[in-house]
Write an enzyme that holds these catalytic residues in place. Structure first.
Site, PDB file in Angstrom:
ATOM      1  N   ASP A   1       0.835  -1.201   0.000  1.00  0.00           N
ATOM      2  CA  ASP A   1       0.000   0.000   0.000  1.00  0.00           C
ATOM      3  C   ASP A   1       0.872   1.254   0.000  1.00  0.00           C
ATOM      4  O   ASP A   1       1.622   1.490   0.944  1.00  0.00           O
ATOM      5  CB  ASP A   1      -0.884  -0.031   1.256  1.00  0.00           C
ATOM      6  CG  ASP A   1      -1.818   1.158   1.324  1.00  0.00           C
ATOM      7  OD1 ASP A   1      -2.408   1.492   0.283  1.00  0.00           O
ATOM      8  OD2 ASP A   1      -1.944   1.748   2.397  1.00  0.00           O
TER       9      ASP A   1
ATOM     10  N   THR B   1      -2.728   6.809  -4.058  1.00  0.00           N
ATOM     11  CA  THR B   1      -1.531   7.527  -3.585  1.00  0.00           C
ATOM     12  C   THR B   1      -0.296   7.142  -4.393  1.00  0.00           C
ATOM     13  O   THR B   1       0.536   7.985  -4.687  1.00  0.00           O
ATOM     14  CB  THR B   1      -1.250   7.198  -2.111  1.00  0.00           C
ATOM     15  OG1 THR B   1      -1.324   5.799  -1.948  1.00  0.00           O
ATOM     16  CG2 THR B   1      -2.250   7.861  -1.212  1.00  0.00           C
ATOM     17  N   THR B   2      -0.189   5.864  -4.751  1.00  0.00           N
ATOM     18  CA  THR B   2       0.986   5.429  -5.525  1.00  0.00           C
ATOM     19  C   THR B   2       0.999   6.135  -6.874  1.00  0.00           C
ATOM     20  O   THR B   2       2.016   6.658  -7.315  1.00  0.00           O
ATOM     21  CB  THR B   2       0.977   3.895  -5.701  1.00  0.00           C
ATOM     22  OG1 THR B   2       0.807   3.303  -4.418  1.00  0.00           O
ATOM     23  CG2 THR B   2       2.259   3.391  -6.312  1.00  0.00           C
TER      24      THR B   2
ATOM     25  N   ASP C   1      -9.150   0.462   0.831  1.00  0.00           N
ATOM     26  CA  ASP C   1      -8.884   0.961  -0.520  1.00  0.00           C
ATOM     27  C   ASP C   1     -10.033   0.601  -1.450  1.00  0.00           C
ATOM     28  O   ASP C   1     -10.485   1.413  -2.255  1.00  0.00           O
ATOM     29  CB  ASP C   1      -7.587   0.343  -1.085  1.00  0.00           C
ATOM     30  CG  ASP C   1      -6.352   1.106  -0.629  1.00  0.00           C
ATOM     31  OD1 ASP C   1      -6.520   2.138   0.055  1.00  0.00           O
ATOM     32  OD2 ASP C   1      -5.231   0.681  -0.953  1.00  0.00           O
TER      33      ASP C   1
END
Length: 514
Positions: A58, A91-92, A376
């Site tokens: 994550d 976010t990645t 998520d």
């Protein structure tokens, strides 16, 4: 002559030092998370000085737990956190896009393009990218199982059991509630070691009953939700030493006893309290078969009030007349303490329907990761319901990249370089997914480009198992549009901020020379 050109070259280098230092810090952060992107992304192991280990895929967890000292890197992590807080996923993507966009922008600066021109081009490029992205959005008509399941599956890293739970919960909660910006679907998720996956129609409060002698189970629940402590009004020690103070203390105690009698008269059998509970109240409730829960979090209090239709009150609210107090009560079919989880469950509240998603795991390490995965997935489903969805796997970004390239070709002036950086950065998500799957990004991206143009499709990407071309939409690889829009905005903002830091340093230097 030569000496003069060397000197000016040296000055330029000095002025770019800050920019390069900031860019390298951001690249280092991105490299920590880019290996996790896509279905073939690997996990990252984080180890602290005491040897405690976290293994995760994550992005935001990696960013939150990394030891970071560089101010620019901290800035990037802040942006990723805001993406997590607002959208709950992506976010990645936001981190990788930011890093790539900045690297490309800095390349242009190194080639001599003035920073203000690069910034203008970047802003225009990001604005166009978001505009084009919105044209590719597929709206969500209803909570039809197929596409929701796919979005939950992609965001939930292919965990089929988690995706099924999320879909069922979304149906139970309903579209109206999911569209409510105050409601965070991800907050309904709990994970416990040793528990099974379960969709609970109701609430699980993160506390057990206050006293083992209180009833373990109550039906036809009438409850009171108290926002502060459940005890007599307080008097400070100094006042207590005076005669007036002491008689006040006795008066408050007497009022509190009368209020406990009201609890009995109203037939209340559950009291939930934000802070502590007076021993006299505890004893009274044990004697009268009333369950009490103390020190509930604000979040749990709010959910409990919503689900049961209770109105939260301060302890002094109990001074009201019986008739008026009735309007503060909440109702539920059943409340019981789950002995295995050591948590109180509230079922069938007469207020708003709610669901709690229980995600099971076999060990403590896996619990946290399973919870992150489920959160998520829930966030992505909610984002898709609010904003529609687009083909995933980096396909839609490739399509937008082509559209920006077309505009770049018609752009005169140096802003074009900023547009070029945005167009190139948009190919990075697919390149990274392809690389993580063990294929050559250059070759595969070229195939995708050609196929997207030939078939006039924004959904063609690469199958990460075979390396062949594949229609992402037909194969259910979908992403919420909101996640993409926010990631683009974040990348643009961080890029501009870092480029401007360099500019400010240069201006200060000029002032000093004056």
């Amino acid at each position: 002559m030569n000496h003069h050109s060397n000197q000016s070259h040296q000055e330029t280098d000095d002025r770019l030092t800050a920019l390069h230092s900031n860019t390298n810090a951001i690249r280092a952060i991105a490299s920590a998370v880019e290996g996790t992107l896509g279905p073939k992304g690997l996990d990252t192991m984080l180890v602290d000085t005491t040897g405690e280990v976290v293994i995760t895929n994550d992005g935001v967890t990696i960013l939150n737990k990394m030891e970071v000292n560089h101010p620019a890197a901290k800035m990037l992590i802040q942006v990723a956190r805001s993406q997590q807080n607002e959208i709950g996923d992506g976010t990645t993507t936001a981190t990788i896009l930011s890093s790539e966009l900045l690297s490309l922008a800095v390349n242009q600066v190194d080639r001599g393009v003035p920073i203000p021109k690069v910034i203008m081009g970047l802003k225009q490029g990001i604005r166009l990218a978001i505009q084009f992205l919105k044209q590719h959005v597929r709206p969500v008509e209803d909570l039809n199982k197929d596409w929701i399941h796919q979005i939950a599956l992609i965001a939930g890293r292919e965990h089929e059991d988690v995706a099924e739970l999320i879909v069922e919960a979304a149906k139970l909660v309903g579209k109206e509630k999911l569209l409510d910006s105050q409601f965070k679907f991800a907050d309904t998720i709990l994970a416990y070691e040793g528990s099974e996956n379960e969709l609970v129609s109701g609430l699980i409060l993160k506390k057990k009953k206050m006293n083992p002698d209180m009833p373990q189970k109550i039906e036809n629940v009438k409850l009171l939700v108290i926002q502060d402590a459940f005890e007599p009004e307080e008097i400070d020690d100094e006042a207590l030493g005076t005669e007036i103070g002491f008689s006040k203390y006795l008066e408050y105690k007497e009022i509190f006893k009368q209020n406990l009698d009201k609890v009995e008269q109203l037939g209340i059998n559950l009291i939930a309290v934000h802070r502590g509970i007076d021993p006299m109240a505890e004893e009274f409730c044990v004697d009268h078969g009333i369950m009490m829960i103390q020190r509930l979090s604000s979040e749990d209090m709010k959910l409990l009030a919503e689900h049961t239709g209770a109105k939260m009150m301060k302890r002094s609210g109990l001074n009201k007349e019986l008739e008026e107090l009735k309007s503060y009560l909440g109702y539920a079919q059943l409340v019981y303490e789950d002995e295995k989880l050591e948590k109180v469950r509230v079922v069938g509240g007469k207020g708003k329907p709610t669901a709690t998603i229980l995600v099971g795991a076999s060990t403590g390490e896996i619990v946290e990761e399973r919870e992150r995965i489920a959160k998520d997935a829930a966030s992505s489903v909610q984002a898709a319901i609010r904003s529609g969805y687009v083909p995933g796997g980096g396909a839609v970004e490739m399509a937008i990249s082509k559209e920006i390239e077309r505009i770049r070709e018609q752009t005169r002036g140096m802003e074009g370089f900023g547009l070029e950086a945005v167009a190139q950065a948009l190919t990075k998500p697919m390149a990274q997914i392809v690389l993580n799957a063990g294929f050559n990004p250059l070759e595969k991206l070229d195939e995708v480009k050609v196929a997207q143009i030939e078939q006039q499709s924004d959904a063609i990407g690469i199958n990460t198992d075979t390396g062949q071309l594949m229609d992402m939409e037909q194969n259910g690889i979908l992403d919420p549009a909101l996640v993409k829009i926010h990631a683009l905005k974040a990348a643009g903002e961080i890029c501009e901020a870092i480029l401007r830091i360099h500019t400010i340093i240069r201006m200060k230097k000029d002032e000093d020379q004056d």
